[in-house]
Write a protein that holds these residues in place. Structure first.
Motif, PDB file in Angstrom:
ATOM      1  N   ARG A  13       0.831  -1.212   0.000  1.00  0.00           N
ATOM      2  CA  ARG A  13       0.000   0.000   0.000  1.00  0.00           C
ATOM      3  C   ARG A  13       0.864   1.260   0.000  1.00  0.00           C
ATOM      4  O   ARG A  13       0.586   2.221  -0.700  1.00  0.00           O
ATOM      5  CB  ARG A  13      -0.909   0.033   1.225  1.00  0.00           C
ATOM      6  CG  ARG A  13      -2.043  -0.923   1.196  1.00  0.00           C
ATOM      7  CD  ARG A  13      -3.194  -0.313   0.395  1.00  0.00           C
ATOM      8  NE  ARG A  13      -4.276  -1.255   0.292  1.00  0.00           N
ATOM      9  CZ  ARG A  13      -5.463  -1.072   0.813  1.00  0.00           C
ATOM     10  NH1 ARG A  13      -5.739   0.018   1.476  1.00  0.00           N
ATOM     11  NH2 ARG A  13      -6.386  -1.980   0.653  1.00  0.00           N
ATOM     12  N   GLN A  15       3.901   1.655  -1.078  1.00  0.00           N
ATOM     13  CA  GLN A  15       4.584   1.812  -2.369  1.00  0.00           C
ATOM     14  C   GLN A  15       3.663   2.416  -3.428  1.00  0.00           C
ATOM     15  O   GLN A  15       4.110   3.169  -4.287  1.00  0.00           O
ATOM     16  CB  GLN A  15       5.122   0.459  -2.846  1.00  0.00           C
ATOM     17  CG  GLN A  15       5.947   0.532  -4.096  1.00  0.00           C
ATOM     18  CD  GLN A  15       7.223   1.333  -3.918  1.00  0.00           C
ATOM     19  OE1 GLN A  15       7.775   1.395  -2.839  1.00  0.00           O
ATOM     20  NE2 GLN A  15       7.672   1.954  -4.982  1.00  0.00           N
ATOM     21  N   LYS A  16       2.375   2.128  -3.356  1.00  0.00           N
ATOM     22  CA  LYS A  16       1.418   2.635  -4.344  1.00  0.00           C
ATOM     23  C   LYS A  16       0.916   4.038  -4.022  1.00  0.00           C
ATOM     24  O   LYS A  16       0.238   4.649  -4.841  1.00  0.00           O
ATOM     25  CB  LYS A  16       0.226   1.683  -4.444  1.00  0.00           C
ATOM     26  CG  LYS A  16       0.583   0.347  -5.048  1.00  0.00           C
ATOM     27  CD  LYS A  16      -0.617  -0.567  -5.083  1.00  0.00           C
ATOM     28  CE  LYS A  16      -0.247  -1.922  -5.657  1.00  0.00           C
ATOM     29  NZ  LYS A  16      -1.380  -2.864  -5.657  1.00  0.00           N
ATOM     30  N   ASP A  17       1.252   4.554  -2.844  1.00  0.00           N
ATOM     31  CA  ASP A  17       0.784   5.873  -2.441  1.00  0.00           C
ATOM     32  C   ASP A  17       1.386   6.940  -3.348  1.00  0.00           C
ATOM     33  O   ASP A  17       2.491   6.781  -3.866  1.00  0.00           O
ATOM     34  CB  ASP A  17       1.159   6.131  -0.983  1.00  0.00           C
ATOM     35  CG  ASP A  17       0.487   7.350  -0.432  1.00  0.00           C
ATOM     36  OD1 ASP A  17      -0.713   7.266  -0.125  1.00  0.00           O
ATOM     37  OD2 ASP A  17       1.164   8.392  -0.320  1.00  0.00           O
ATOM     38  N   ASP A  18       0.666   8.049  -3.531  1.00  0.00           N
ATOM     39  CA  ASP A  18       1.102   9.074  -4.479  1.00  0.00           C
ATOM     40  C   ASP A  18       2.101  10.086  -3.909  1.00  0.00           C
ATOM     41  O   ASP A  18       2.596  10.934  -4.653  1.00  0.00           O
ATOM     42  CB  ASP A  18      -0.096   9.805  -5.072  1.00  0.00           C
ATOM     43  CG  ASP A  18      -0.927  10.535  -4.031  1.00  0.00           C
ATOM     44  OD1 ASP A  18      -0.721  10.330  -2.827  1.00  0.00           O
ATOM     45  OD2 ASP A  18      -1.799  11.317  -4.448  1.00  0.00           O
ATOM     46  N   LEU A  19       2.429  10.027  -2.632  1.00  0.00           N
ATOM     47  CA  LEU A  19       3.471  10.902  -2.086  1.00  0.00           C
ATOM     48  C   LEU A  19       4.847  10.437  -2.550  1.00  0.00           C
ATOM     49  O   LEU A  19       5.025   9.263  -2.881  1.00  0.00           O
ATOM     50  CB  LEU A  19       3.441  10.889  -0.560  1.00  0.00           C
ATOM     51  CG  LEU A  19       2.277  11.574   0.141  1.00  0.00           C
ATOM     52  CD1 LEU A  19       2.365  11.336   1.646  1.00  0.00           C
ATOM     53  CD2 LEU A  19       2.261  13.062  -0.168  1.00  0.00           C
ATOM     54  N   SER A  20       5.802  11.339  -2.521  1.00  0.00           N
ATOM     55  CA  SER A  20       7.179  10.943  -2.839  1.00  0.00           C
ATOM     56  C   SER A  20       7.689  10.004  -1.754  1.00  0.00           C
ATOM     57  O   SER A  20       7.168  10.005  -0.626  1.00  0.00           O
ATOM     58  CB  SER A  20       8.080  12.174  -2.902  1.00  0.00           C
ATOM     59  OG  SER A  20       8.259  12.708  -1.593  1.00  0.00           O
ATOM     60  N   ARG A  24       6.534  10.130   2.177  1.00  0.00           N
ATOM     61  CA  ARG A  24       5.892   8.967   2.811  1.00  0.00           C
ATOM     62  C   ARG A  24       6.646   8.562   4.064  1.00  0.00           C
ATOM     63  O   ARG A  24       6.049   8.269   5.102  1.00  0.00           O
ATOM     64  CB  ARG A  24       5.844   7.785   1.841  1.00  0.00           C
ATOM     65  CG  ARG A  24       4.848   7.942   0.741  1.00  0.00           C
ATOM     66  CD  ARG A  24       4.642   6.654  -0.030  1.00  0.00           C
ATOM     67  NE  ARG A  24       5.872   6.030  -0.492  1.00  0.00           N
ATOM     68  CZ  ARG A  24       6.194   5.862  -1.762  1.00  0.00           C
ATOM     69  NH1 ARG A  24       5.394   6.272  -2.719  1.00  0.00           N
ATOM     70  NH2 ARG A  24       7.314   5.265  -2.091  1.00  0.00           N
ATOM     71  N   GLU A  63      -1.403  17.315   5.629  1.00  0.00           N
ATOM     72  CA  GLU A  63      -1.143  15.973   6.172  1.00  0.00           C
ATOM     73  C   GLU A  63      -0.602  16.027   7.604  1.00  0.00           C
ATOM     74  O   GLU A  63      -0.876  15.134   8.396  1.00  0.00           O
ATOM     75  CB  GLU A  63      -0.142  15.227   5.281  1.00  0.00           C
ATOM     76  CG  GLU A  63      -0.565  15.090   3.832  1.00  0.00           C
ATOM     77  CD  GLU A  63      -1.583  13.996   3.588  1.00  0.00           C
ATOM     78  OE1 GLU A  63      -1.749  13.108   4.439  1.00  0.00           O
ATOM     79  OE2 GLU A  63      -2.231  14.039   2.531  1.00  0.00           O
ATOM     80  N   ARG A  83      -5.063   9.475   5.364  1.00  0.00           N
ATOM     81  CA  ARG A  83      -4.123   8.746   4.502  1.00  0.00           C
ATOM     82  C   ARG A  83      -3.622   7.488   5.209  1.00  0.00           C
ATOM     83  O   ARG A  83      -3.534   6.419   4.612  1.00  0.00           O
ATOM     84  CB  ARG A  83      -2.944   9.628   4.100  1.00  0.00           C
ATOM     85  CG  ARG A  83      -2.001   8.944   3.099  1.00  0.00           C
ATOM     86  CD  ARG A  83      -0.836   9.823   2.723  1.00  0.00           C
ATOM     87  NE  ARG A  83      -1.237  11.026   2.031  1.00  0.00           N
ATOM     88  CZ  ARG A  83      -1.327  11.133   0.703  1.00  0.00           C
ATOM     89  NH1 ARG A  83      -1.031  10.106  -0.062  1.00  0.00           N
ATOM     90  NH2 ARG A  83      -1.673  12.276   0.151  1.00  0.00           N
ATOM     91  N   ARG A  86      -6.197   4.819   5.132  1.00  0.00           N
ATOM     92  CA  ARG A  86      -6.228   4.152   3.819  1.00  0.00           C
ATOM     93  C   ARG A  86      -5.069   3.169   3.664  1.00  0.00           C
ATOM     94  O   ARG A  86      -5.236   2.098   3.086  1.00  0.00           O
ATOM     95  CB  ARG A  86      -6.195   5.179   2.689  1.00  0.00           C
ATOM     96  CG  ARG A  86      -7.497   5.914   2.501  1.00  0.00           C
ATOM     97  CD  ARG A  86      -7.535   6.700   1.183  1.00  0.00           C
ATOM     98  NE  ARG A  86      -6.359   7.493   0.909  1.00  0.00           N
ATOM     99  CZ  ARG A  86      -6.199   8.773   1.254  1.00  0.00           C
ATOM    100  NH1 ARG A  86      -7.149   9.405   1.919  1.00  0.00           N
ATOM    101  NH2 ARG A  86      -5.097   9.423   0.933  1.00  0.00           N
TER     102      ARG A  86
END
Length: 96
Positions: A13, A15-20, A24, A63, A83, A86
């Motif tokens: 999960r 790795q798929k997150d949209d943050l750099s 992250r 965040e 976040r 999720r």
């Protein structure tokens, strides 16, 4: 769920997150209870300047929020909590 299953699902999960990757890492450190920038920098092995950049970026995104500019302490803001929810929201099968 075994610990390895939990870790693999969580890391997938993340790795798929949209943050750099750096953002992250900082967000997860704050979520884990690290509040002070120096502690976050030490634990993540990010330089203090990179850590500052990421914390400011995460703050702009809503965040994290700075609770003490003097000591550079941060906590999760509502968007960061969501976040993290999720990232941890995967189904686990419990075996009894």
């Amino acid at each position: 769920m075994k610990a390895i299953d939990f870790a693999c699902r969580f890391l997938t999960r993340v790795q798929k997150d949209d943050l750099s990757p750096a953002a992250r890492l900082v967000l997860i450190a704050v979520a884990a209870g690290l509040e002070e920038k120096c502690d976050i920098s030490n634990e993540t092995a990010l330089s203090p300047s990179v850590c500052t950049t990421q914390l400011r970026h995460l703050e702009q995104l809503g965040e994290v929020r700075c609770v003490s500019p003097l000591t550079e302490r941060y906590v999760l803001a509502p968007a960061g909590k969501e976040r993290m929810r999720r990232l941890f929201n995967f189904h686990c099968v419990l075996h009894g």
